[in-house]
Design a protein around this motif. Structure first.
Motif, mmCIF file in Angstrom:
data_model
loop_
_atom_site.group_PDB
_atom_site.id
_atom_site.type_symbol
_atom_site.label_atom_id
_atom_site.label_comp_id
_atom_site.label_asym_id
_atom_site.label_seq_id
_atom_site.Cartn_x
_atom_site.Cartn_y
_atom_site.Cartn_z
ATOM 1 N N ALA A 30 28.632 10.797 -9.673
ATOM 2 C CA ALA A 30 29.652 9.765 -9.484
ATOM 3 C C ALA A 30 29.547 8.758 -10.618
ATOM 4 O O ALA A 30 28.446 8.419 -11.063
ATOM 5 C CB ALA A 30 29.435 9.060 -8.139
ATOM 6 N N PRO A 31 30.669 8.299 -11.144
ATOM 7 C CA PRO A 31 30.630 7.403 -12.304
ATOM 8 C C PRO A 31 29.979 6.065 -11.969
ATOM 9 O O PRO A 31 30.184 5.500 -10.901
ATOM 10 C CB PRO A 31 32.111 7.224 -12.643
ATOM 11 C CG PRO A 31 32.824 7.453 -11.340
ATOM 12 C CD PRO A 31 32.026 8.513 -10.649
ATOM 13 N N PRO A 123 47.712 5.879 -14.569
ATOM 14 C CA PRO A 123 47.908 5.410 -13.194
ATOM 15 C C PRO A 123 46.664 5.620 -12.346
ATOM 16 O O PRO A 123 45.996 6.654 -12.453
ATOM 17 C CB PRO A 123 49.088 6.247 -12.695
ATOM 18 C CG PRO A 123 49.135 7.434 -13.584
ATOM 19 C CD PRO A 123 48.584 7.018 -14.904
ATOM 20 N N VAL A 124 46.358 4.632 -11.524
ATOM 21 C CA VAL A 124 45.179 4.690 -10.658
ATOM 22 C C VAL A 124 45.587 4.786 -9.192
ATOM 23 O O VAL A 124 45.187 5.701 -8.483
ATOM 24 C CB VAL A 124 44.277 3.459 -10.872
ATOM 25 C CG1 VAL A 124 43.091 3.479 -9.907
ATOM 26 C CG2 VAL A 124 43.788 3.398 -12.318
ATOM 27 N N GLN A 268 38.661 10.450 -15.685
ATOM 28 C CA GLN A 268 39.274 10.740 -14.395
ATOM 29 C C GLN A 268 38.328 10.419 -13.236
ATOM 30 O O GLN A 268 38.772 9.999 -12.159
ATOM 31 C CB GLN A 268 39.704 12.199 -14.322
ATOM 32 C CG GLN A 268 40.552 12.539 -13.103
ATOM 33 C CD GLN A 268 41.860 11.772 -13.080
ATOM 34 O OE1 GLN A 268 42.521 11.643 -14.105
ATOM 35 N NE2 GLN A 268 42.240 11.261 -11.915
ATOM 36 N N ALA A 269 37.028 10.598 -13.448
ATOM 37 C CA ALA A 269 36.070 10.311 -12.379
ATOM 38 C C ALA A 269 36.107 8.837 -11.988
ATOM 39 O O ALA A 269 35.998 8.484 -10.808
ATOM 40 C CB ALA A 269 34.666 10.701 -12.829
ATOM 41 N N PHE A 270 36.270 7.943 -12.967
ATOM 42 C CA PHE A 270 36.372 6.512 -12.678
ATOM 43 C C PHE A 270 37.672 6.224 -11.922
ATOM 44 O O PHE A 270 37.678 5.491 -10.928
ATOM 45 C CB PHE A 270 36.345 5.715 -13.981
ATOM 46 C CG PHE A 270 36.632 4.243 -13.803
ATOM 47 C CD1 PHE A 270 35.640 3.368 -13.405
ATOM 48 C CD2 PHE A 270 37.907 3.747 -14.023
ATOM 49 C CE1 PHE A 270 35.914 2.014 -13.221
ATOM 50 C CE2 PHE A 270 38.194 2.400 -13.847
ATOM 51 C CZ PHE A 270 37.186 1.533 -13.451
ATOM 52 N N ILE A 271 38.771 6.814 -12.382
ATOM 53 C CA ILE A 271 40.060 6.611 -11.720
ATOM 54 C C ILE A 271 39.989 7.079 -10.274
ATOM 55 O O ILE A 271 40.464 6.399 -9.357
ATOM 56 C CB ILE A 271 41.164 7.363 -12.488
ATOM 57 C CG1 ILE A 271 41.440 6.655 -13.821
ATOM 58 C CG2 ILE A 271 42.446 7.463 -11.660
ATOM 59 C CD1 ILE A 271 42.423 7.385 -14.711
ATOM 60 N N ASP A 272 39.374 8.227 -10.044
ATOM 61 C CA ASP A 272 39.276 8.768 -8.682
ATOM 62 C C ASP A 272 38.434 7.869 -7.787
ATOM 63 O O ASP A 272 38.746 7.699 -6.595
ATOM 64 C CB ASP A 272 38.687 10.173 -8.715
ATOM 65 C CG ASP A 272 39.649 11.188 -9.332
ATOM 66 O OD1 ASP A 272 40.854 10.893 -9.428
ATOM 67 O OD2 ASP A 272 39.175 12.285 -9.721
ATOM 68 N N SER A 301 48.443 5.239 -2.777
ATOM 69 C CA SER A 301 48.919 6.538 -3.236
ATOM 70 C C SER A 301 47.870 7.191 -4.118
ATOM 71 O O SER A 301 46.889 6.572 -4.522
ATOM 72 C CB SER A 301 50.209 6.369 -4.050
ATOM 73 O OG SER A 301 49.912 5.849 -5.342
ATOM 74 N N THR A 302 48.125 8.426 -4.466
ATOM 75 C CA THR A 302 47.326 9.108 -5.479
ATOM 76 C C THR A 302 47.791 8.639 -6.860
ATOM 77 O O THR A 302 48.891 8.090 -7.004
ATOM 78 C CB THR A 302 47.508 10.629 -5.387
ATOM 79 O OG1 THR A 302 48.878 10.952 -5.712
ATOM 80 C CG2 THR A 302 47.189 11.146 -3.991
ATOM 81 N N PRO A 303 46.986 8.873 -7.900
ATOM 82 C CA PRO A 303 47.456 8.559 -9.251
ATOM 83 C C PRO A 303 48.751 9.285 -9.601
ATOM 84 O O PRO A 303 49.641 8.715 -10.231
ATOM 85 C CB PRO A 303 46.288 9.019 -10.133
ATOM 86 C CG PRO A 303 45.080 8.884 -9.258
ATOM 87 C CD PRO A 303 45.557 9.265 -7.889
#
Length: 329
Positions: A30-31, A123-124, A268-272, A301-303
């Motif tokens: 995990a980031p 988008p996040v 992407q791991a940070f965004i997730d 919402s999702t990104p």
């Protein structure tokens, strides 16, 4: 940036086998988050966008165990903040609170906008949706949109309506209503929602169109009268008020939104991880209650869904803005 560019729109077993180790590795690593994240808001403190930012900043701070600081960078309707933000390093130290105006109507109306709302931001998560409302001063006799239009047709001075900024979505909501009714409604730009509301309460301007959250408190105390709201359904903040869609204005049936964005190239791991935290914060009863009080609806919402919202609003407003012929500069 050219506005036309905005809308330019292995075997199965082997693929599954290749994905398994990657997924396992992603779950194990995990980031690591920075100790502090700046939440950049392109509007002044005390406004509706700032209210959403502070609701989520508090929730994310508790969920993530880090500092989340709201950093207000007002100017040019959010344009300055967005333009500066896209050049930041994608290291997770900053997020941008974006909205429909910054990502939809502004890029279509201003030649000075240098960012591409689709390509220049990652988008996040969507944070909330909100409606745009048409309201009249309590001193005006109109108690419905039909009565307001009749008043505007009979008395030219009643055709003026205040808006928080030229080229904002309230500007074009008024254009759509007037066009459909065959009457030229005249937008009066203000420097934000607060002075607009003050003049609306004082009957210095007979009508106003702005984000619903700026009108709710004054509507409930009888100082102004909200006649209609955009969106696919009635707002929980003012359930007695009909939607424009119910009244026959079919192009005004979508909600505006507020969302979180990261600089392009952010892992992407940070965004997730931020997205998952937003969803957890949005599920809290306190978040729903606070957003409703401010005139918003909880809508995480999702990104990808936020990305799709940006594109769909550009597609909605482009023909309307082109038909109106309006340009800020």
């Amino acid at each position: 940036m050219k506005r036309r560019a905005l809308l330019s729109l292995l075997p199965a077993g082997a693929l599954a086998g290749a994905l398994l180790p990657r997924l396992a590795g992603a779950q194990a690593a995990a980031p690591e988050l920075p100790r502090t994240i700046r939440l950049v808001v392109g509007y002044p403190a005390g406004g509706t966008a700032d209210a959403v930012a502070r609701i989520y900043a508090e929730g994310l701070q508790k969920r993530l165990g880090i500092n989340v600081i709201v950093d207000n960078k007002p100017g040019a309707g959010g344009q300055l903040a967005a333009d500066q933000f896209r050049a930041l390093r994608p290291d997770g130290s900053a997020l941008l609170l974006g909205n429909s105006h910054m990502f939809s109507t502004l890029p279509l109306t201003s030649r000075t906008v240098r960012y591409d709302p689709v390509k220049d931001f990652a988008p996040v998560a969507r944070l909330a949706t909100f409606e745009v409302a048409l309201a009249v001063s309590a001193e005006q006799p109109a108690r419905s949109v039909k009565e307001y239009i009749a008043l505007a047709k009979a008395h030219p001075q009643a055709r003026s309506f205040g808006i928080p900024a030229a080229g904002s979505s309230p500007h074009f909501v008024g254009y759509v209503v007037g066009k459909q009714e065959g009457v030229e409604l005249l937008p009066v730009p203000y420097k934000g929602g607060a002075p607009l509301l003050a003049d609306l309460i004082g009957n210095q301007v007979p009508a106003g169109i702005d984000a619903l959250g700026g009108f709710v408190a004054s509507h409930k105390t009888g100082k102004i009268r909200i006649l209609a709201v955009t969106g696919p359904r009635r707002s929980a903040s003012v359930p007695e008020v009909p939607t424009f869609g119910e009244l026959g204005y079919k192009s005004l049936g979508s909600s505006s939104w507020v969302g979180l964005f990261a600089p392009p190239g952010t892992p992407q791991a940070f965004i997730d991880r931020i997205n998952a935290a937003v969803i957890e914060v949005a599920a809290l009863p306190a978040t729903t209650a606070n957003l409703t009080t401010a005139g918003f609806d909880t809508a995480p919402s999702t990104p990808q869904q936020l990305h799709d919202a940006v594109r769909s609003e550009l597609a909605l407003w482009q023909p309307i803005i082109r038909e109106s012929g309006f340009q800020i500069d």
